[in-house]
Scaffold this active site. Structure first.
Site, short mmCIF file in Angstrom:
data_model
loop_
_atom_site.label_atom_id
_atom_site.label_comp_id
_atom_site.label_asym_id
_atom_site.label_seq_id
_atom_site.Cartn_x
_atom_site.Cartn_y
_atom_site.Cartn_z
N HIS A 138 0.88 -1.18 0.00
CA HIS A 138 0.00 0.00 0.00
C HIS A 138 0.91 1.22 0.00
CE1 HIS A 138 -3.61 -2.39 1.24
NE2 HIS A 138 -2.69 -3.15 1.80
N ASN A 143 -6.73 0.67 -2.33
CA ASN A 143 -7.47 1.43 -1.30
C ASN A 143 -6.82 2.79 -1.03
OD1 ASN A 143 -5.29 0.05 -0.12
ND2 ASN A 143 -6.27 -0.04 1.89
N ASP A 177 2.52 -6.71 2.74
CA ASP A 177 1.35 -5.92 3.13
C ASP A 177 1.81 -4.60 3.76
OD1 ASP A 177 -1.23 -5.11 3.43
OD2 ASP A 177 -1.81 -6.64 4.89
O1 DOR Z 1 -4.10 -3.60 8.28
C1 DOR Z 1 -4.38 -3.31 7.13
N1 DOR Z 1 -3.98 -2.15 6.58
N2 DOR Z 1 -5.12 -4.15 6.42
C2 DOR Z 1 -5.65 -3.78 5.24
O2 DOR Z 1 -6.42 -4.52 4.70
C3 DOR Z 1 -5.38 -2.47 4.66
C4 DOR Z 1 -4.13 -1.90 5.20
C5 DOR Z 1 -4.01 -0.43 4.94
O3 DOR Z 1 -4.22 -0.02 3.78
O4 DOR Z 1 -3.70 0.32 5.86
ZN ZN Z 2 -3.15 -5.06 2.46
#
Ligand code: DOR
Ligand code: ZN
Length: 403
Positions: free
Chosen positions: A44, A76, A292
Site C-alpha cells: 500500500h 485502497n 502488506d
Molecule cells: O491492516 C491493514 N492495513 N489491512 C488492510 O487490509 C489495509 C491496510 C491499509 O491499507 O492500511
Molecule cells: Zn493489504
C-alpha cells in the site's frame, strides 16, 4: 554491462554473471549470495491521497533497500483505484515520483472491486495485475459483501483472465463482533473482534465462488489454521487457489500487543502463537509472502483503540526476517526464493527479468527506525537483530549499493 564475479548461488555454487546495463560496472561479490530481484505482491504505497503516510519516492527506496525490484500496489487509495481511468492517473503519478527518485522500480496495480464499477473489469486486463476485493471493511472505503456482486466479480474475472485477490474477512461477523466490543480501549481486543472464524467464513465463500466460476483466486494475508485447511482442500481439488502470508503473521503474535500497542493493530489481526502457517510454508500450501506494507504515521498509531488505523510497514524487513529464520533452521533459501519471487512470477504471469539482489547472509544488523527509508519511519520489528541483509539491488540494469 554489470559484471558480477564470485557470487554464490543459493545452493552454494560460485557464479559469475553479466546483466545488461547502460553503465559499465564490476562487482566483486565474493561472500555474497545471489537472489533474483524480489517481488512483493502486496503493498500500500498510498498514492494518490495519502502521500503524508508514504509516496513512491520514499517507498521505492524502501523497496530497493529490502531487496525488492517489483511491487503490486493495492487500490485502497483516495480515491480508490476502481476504474481504468483512475489506474491510468495513478500510473502517471507513480511514474513521475519514480522518475524523481531515480529508481526504475517495476510495479503492477490492482483494480479495486466496487459494485458500481463492475463494467471496468472487462477493460482492466491491460492495466491491472488482478482485481482486489475487500470482503470486509479495512483501511479505506472499498468493500464488497453482497453475494450477487461478489459472484459477478468472479465471473467477470474468469471471463477476462484476471486473478481475483481477496481480503477475506466476513463483514457481517466483523460488524457483530465490533458491536460486542464497542467500548473497548484495549488494542489486543482487535484479535478477538477479527477472530479466526471471521477469516474462515470469507475464505470459504471465496473458494466456493472460485469453484463455481473457475476464476483464479489469490487469498491475501492468510493467518489461521482454519483458512489453511480450506485452501489445502481447494488445491487438492485442483482449483487455481493461491495463498499469501505476511511477515507480521510469521514473526509477531498477540503477545506483541503488550510492547507494540497500536503498532500491533493490523487487518487481519495478529494471532495467538501457532505453527500452522509455518507448517503450511514447509508443506507448500502457502505460495507467496506479501509484506502488506501499510504505513501509517506514528501519531496515528498512538491513537486509542477504535481510532488507531490498522496496518504495519514491512517491505524493508521481510527478507532479513526470513534470512534470520533460515539461520535458525526454519526455512530453506530455495523456499525463500519461491515465496518472495518465483511463485508470484508464475501466478501472475510476469515476464522473466535479470533483476537481482546480492545478499550478505552473515551480516547482522539491528532494525533501526532512523535507518528505514519508509516515510513512516517506524517498524514493528525495531530493535531486533537480524542476520542476512541485501547489499546490492539491481533493477532494470541499474545497480543500487545499499551500504
Ligand atoms: O491492516 C491493514 N492495513 N489491512 C488492510 O487490509 C489495509 C491496510 C491499509 O491499507 O492500511
Ligand atoms: Zn493489504
Amino acid at each position: 554491462m554489470i559484471h558480477i564475479s564470485d557470487a554464490l548461488s543459493i545452493d552454494g555454487q560460485i557464479q559469475n554473471l553479466s546483466i545488461a546495463s547502460h553503465s559499465d560496472l564490476s562487482i566483486d561479490a565474493e561472500g555474497l549470495t545471489l537472489f533474483p530481484g524480489l517481488i512483493d505482491p502486496h503493498v500500500h504505497f498510498r498514492v494518490p491521497g495519502m502521500d503524508y503516510k508514504e509516496d513512491w519516492r520514499s517507498a521505492s527506496k524502501a523497496a530497493i533497500y529490502g531487496g525488492y525490484t517489483t511491487v503490486f500496489d493495492m487500490p485502497n487509495t483516495i480515491p480508490p483505484t476502481c476504474t481504468v481511468a483512475l489506474l491510468q492517473q495513478k500510473k502517471e503519478l507513480i511514474d513521475a515520483q519514480l522518475h524523481e527518485a531515480g529508481i526504475p522500480l517495476r510495479y503492477q496495480l490492482f483494480l479495486g472491486a466496487d459494485k458500481t464499477h463492475l463494467r471496468e473489469i472487462a477493460h482492466a486486463k491491460e492495466f491491472a495485475v488482478g482485481i482486489k476485493v475487500f470482503m470486509g471493511s479495512s483501511t479505506g472505503g472499498l468493500m464488497m459483501d453482497d453475494d450477487e456482486s461478489l459472484q459477478a466479480v468472479f465471473e467477470l474475472a474468469a471471463a477476462h483472465q484476471l486473478v481475483v485477490a481477496v481480503h477475506a474477512e466476513d463483514e457481517k461477523r466483523l460488524r457483530d463482533r465490533q458491536q460486542q466490543f464497542k467500548n473497548s480501549r484495549d488494542y489486543s481486543d482487535h484479535s478477538k473482534i477479527r477472530d479466526a472464524e471471521t477469516a474462515r467464513i470469507a475464505v470459504e465463500k471465496a473458494i466456493t465462488l472460485a469453484r463455481r466460476t473457475l476464476a483464479r483466486l489469490y487469498i491475501t494475508h492468510v493467518s489461521t489454521a482454519e483458512e489453511l485447511a480450506l485452501i489445502r482442500q481447494a488445491k487438492r481439488e485442483g482449483l487455481s487457489v493461491y495463498a499469501e502470508t505476511t511477515p507480521h503473521h510469521l514473526f509477531l503474535s498477540t503477545k506483541d500487543y503488550a510492547a507494540l500497542q497500536g503498532k500491533a493493530v493490523v487487518n487481519p489481526p495478529l494471532r495467538s502463537p501457532d505453527i500452522a502457517v509455518w507448517e503450511a510454508i514447509t508443506e507448500g500450501v502457502i505460495d507467496t509472502i506479501g509484506s502488506d506494507h501499510a504505513p501509517h504515521t506514528e501519531a496515528e498509531k498512538a491513537k486509542p483503540y477504535g481510532t488507531c488505523p490498522s496496518g504495519v510497514p514491512g517491505i524493508e524487513t521481510t527478507l532479513p526476517l526470513l534470512l534470520t529464520a533460515y539461520h535458525q533452521g526454519m526455512i530453506s533459501l530455495q523456499r525463500i526464493v519461491q515465496l518472495t519471487s518465483s511463485r508470484a512470477q508464475e501466478i501472475f504471469h510476469l515476464a522473466h527479468t535479470e533483476d537481482a539482489v546480492l545478499v550478505d547472509l552473515n551480516k547482522k544488523m539491528l532494525v533501526m527506525p532512523e535507518r528505514l527509508k519508509t516515510k513512516c519511519a517506524w517498524s514493528p520489528f525495531a530493535g531486533r537483530e537480524l542476520q542476512g541483509w541485501p547489499v546490492y539491488t539491481i533493477v532494470q540494469g541499474q545497480c543500487f549499493p545499499l551500504f
